[in-house]
Design a protein around this motif. Structure first.
Motif, mmCIF file in Angstrom:
data_model
loop_
_atom_site.group_PDB
_atom_site.id
_atom_site.type_symbol
_atom_site.label_atom_id
_atom_site.label_comp_id
_atom_site.label_asym_id
_atom_site.label_seq_id
_atom_site.Cartn_x
_atom_site.Cartn_y
_atom_site.Cartn_z
ATOM 1 N N ARG A 271 0.839 -1.244 -0.017
ATOM 2 C CA ARG A 271 -0.145 0.050 -0.094
ATOM 3 C C ARG A 271 1.119 1.736 -0.166
ATOM 4 O O ARG A 271 0.197 1.914 -0.452
ATOM 5 N N ALA A 272 1.986 0.958 0.214
ATOM 6 C CA ALA A 272 3.012 2.536 0.190
ATOM 7 C C ALA A 272 4.384 2.172 -0.393
ATOM 8 O O ALA A 272 4.976 0.941 -0.594
ATOM 9 N N PHE A 273 4.166 2.864 -1.480
ATOM 10 C CA PHE A 273 5.446 2.937 -2.334
ATOM 11 C C PHE A 273 6.391 4.253 -2.193
ATOM 12 O O PHE A 273 5.488 5.259 -2.395
ATOM 13 N N GLN A 274 7.057 3.974 -2.371
ATOM 14 C CA GLN A 274 8.113 5.351 -2.615
ATOM 15 C C GLN A 274 9.845 5.402 -3.383
ATOM 16 O O GLN A 274 9.666 3.778 -3.721
ATOM 17 N N MET A 275 9.847 6.211 -4.378
ATOM 18 C CA MET A 275 11.533 6.048 -5.464
ATOM 19 C C MET A 275 11.801 7.121 -4.955
ATOM 20 O O MET A 275 11.787 8.214 -4.718
ATOM 21 N N ASN A 276 12.908 7.552 -4.617
ATOM 22 C CA ASN A 276 13.905 8.082 -4.339
ATOM 23 C C ASN A 276 15.490 7.811 -5.568
ATOM 24 O O ASN A 276 15.886 6.785 -5.533
ATOM 25 N N ARG A 277 15.316 9.274 -6.125
ATOM 26 C CA ARG A 277 16.449 9.344 -6.735
ATOM 27 C C ARG A 277 17.643 9.648 -6.419
ATOM 28 O O ARG A 277 17.832 10.911 -5.217
ATOM 29 N N PRO A 278 19.126 9.550 -6.281
ATOM 30 C CA PRO A 278 20.126 10.010 -5.776
ATOM 31 C C PRO A 278 19.839 11.739 -5.941
ATOM 32 O O PRO A 278 19.891 12.351 -6.578
ATOM 33 N N GLY A 279 20.171 12.497 -5.136
ATOM 34 C CA GLY A 279 21.114 13.682 -4.686
ATOM 35 C C GLY A 279 22.007 14.171 -5.770
ATOM 36 O O GLY A 279 22.299 13.084 -5.970
ATOM 37 N N PRO A 280 21.970 15.484 -6.169
ATOM 38 C CA PRO A 280 23.225 15.856 -7.307
ATOM 39 C C PRO A 280 24.278 15.123 -6.589
ATOM 40 O O PRO A 280 25.382 15.636 -7.248
ATOM 41 N N GLU A 281 24.535 15.695 -5.054
ATOM 42 C CA GLU A 281 25.646 15.550 -4.464
ATOM 43 C C GLU A 281 26.203 14.181 -4.449
ATOM 44 O O GLU A 281 27.362 13.578 -4.592
ATOM 45 N N ALA A 282 25.485 13.214 -5.025
ATOM 46 C CA ALA A 282 25.842 11.374 -5.101
ATOM 47 C C ALA A 282 26.800 11.524 -6.813
ATOM 48 O O ALA A 282 26.480 12.017 -7.049
ATOM 49 N N LYS A 283 28.022 10.241 -5.930
ATOM 50 C CA LYS A 283 29.139 10.134 -7.151
ATOM 51 C C LYS A 283 29.038 8.339 -7.230
ATOM 52 O O LYS A 283 28.817 8.036 -6.000
ATOM 53 N N GLY A 284 29.499 8.225 -8.471
ATOM 54 C CA GLY A 284 30.310 7.334 -8.556
ATOM 55 C C GLY A 284 29.431 6.188 -8.916
ATOM 56 O O GLY A 284 28.014 6.793 -9.622
ATOM 57 N N PRO A 285 28.797 5.265 -8.649
ATOM 58 C CA PRO A 285 27.932 3.804 -8.812
ATOM 59 C C PRO A 285 27.146 4.355 -8.190
ATOM 60 O O PRO A 285 26.248 4.656 -9.000
ATOM 61 N N ASP A 286 26.436 5.333 -7.063
ATOM 62 C CA ASP A 286 25.222 5.172 -6.338
ATOM 63 C C ASP A 286 24.531 6.287 -7.276
ATOM 64 O O ASP A 286 23.398 6.217 -7.310
ATOM 65 N N ALA A 287 25.361 6.900 -8.074
ATOM 66 C CA ALA A 287 24.825 8.211 -9.060
ATOM 67 C C ALA A 287 23.858 7.837 -10.435
ATOM 68 O O ALA A 287 22.334 7.740 -10.041
ATOM 69 N N MET A 288 23.629 6.375 -10.688
ATOM 70 C CA MET A 288 23.417 5.393 -11.113
ATOM 71 C C MET A 288 21.837 4.936 -11.118
ATOM 72 O O MET A 288 21.519 4.380 -11.946
ATOM 73 N N PHE A 289 21.453 5.075 -9.933
ATOM 74 C CA PHE A 289 20.859 4.034 -9.623
ATOM 75 C C PHE A 289 19.704 4.301 -8.765
ATOM 76 O O PHE A 289 19.286 6.125 -8.041
ATOM 77 N N VAL A 290 18.364 4.245 -8.534
ATOM 78 C CA VAL A 290 16.773 4.901 -8.162
ATOM 79 C C VAL A 290 16.751 3.379 -7.086
ATOM 80 O O VAL A 290 16.706 2.647 -7.735
#
Length: 93
Positions: free
Chosen positions: A62-81
């Motif tokens: 019943r609850a769903f959330q997606m988050n994009r990494p912020g502009p400060e994300a660098k490296g591999p973490d910047a590619m994932f949601v």
């Protein structure tokens, strides 16, 4: 036990979507999933595939959330949601 749930999660595979965390409370009275994806459009397909599993039949997230990494994300973490799905709202604290 919980092994049937784990088998269901593993069987329904969508390339580009993977689980990073899951929590099952009691006899599945409450369940939460968290994961990452390289393509946010794939997550609904994954959730739909999970609903076809006999073990997960009748469980409604019943609850769903997606988050994009912020502009400060660098490296591999910047590619994932990241995404989270819960069957019920958790009580704070």
């Amino acid at each position: 036990g919980f092994s049937d749930y784990f088998v269901s999660f593993a069987r329904q595979r969508v390339p580009g979507v993977w689980l990073t965390e899951f929590d099952i409370t009691g006899a599945a009275e409450e369940m939460s999933l968290a994961g990452r994806t390289t393509n946010p459009e794939l997550v609904p397909r994954y959730m739909q595939k999970l609903s076809s599993e006999k073990t997960l039949a009748g469980i409604e997230f019943r609850a769903f959330q997606m988050n994009r990494p912020g502009p400060e994300a660098k490296g591999p973490d910047a590619m994932f949601v990241e995404f989270q799905a819960r069957t019920a709202a958790r009580n704070p604290g």
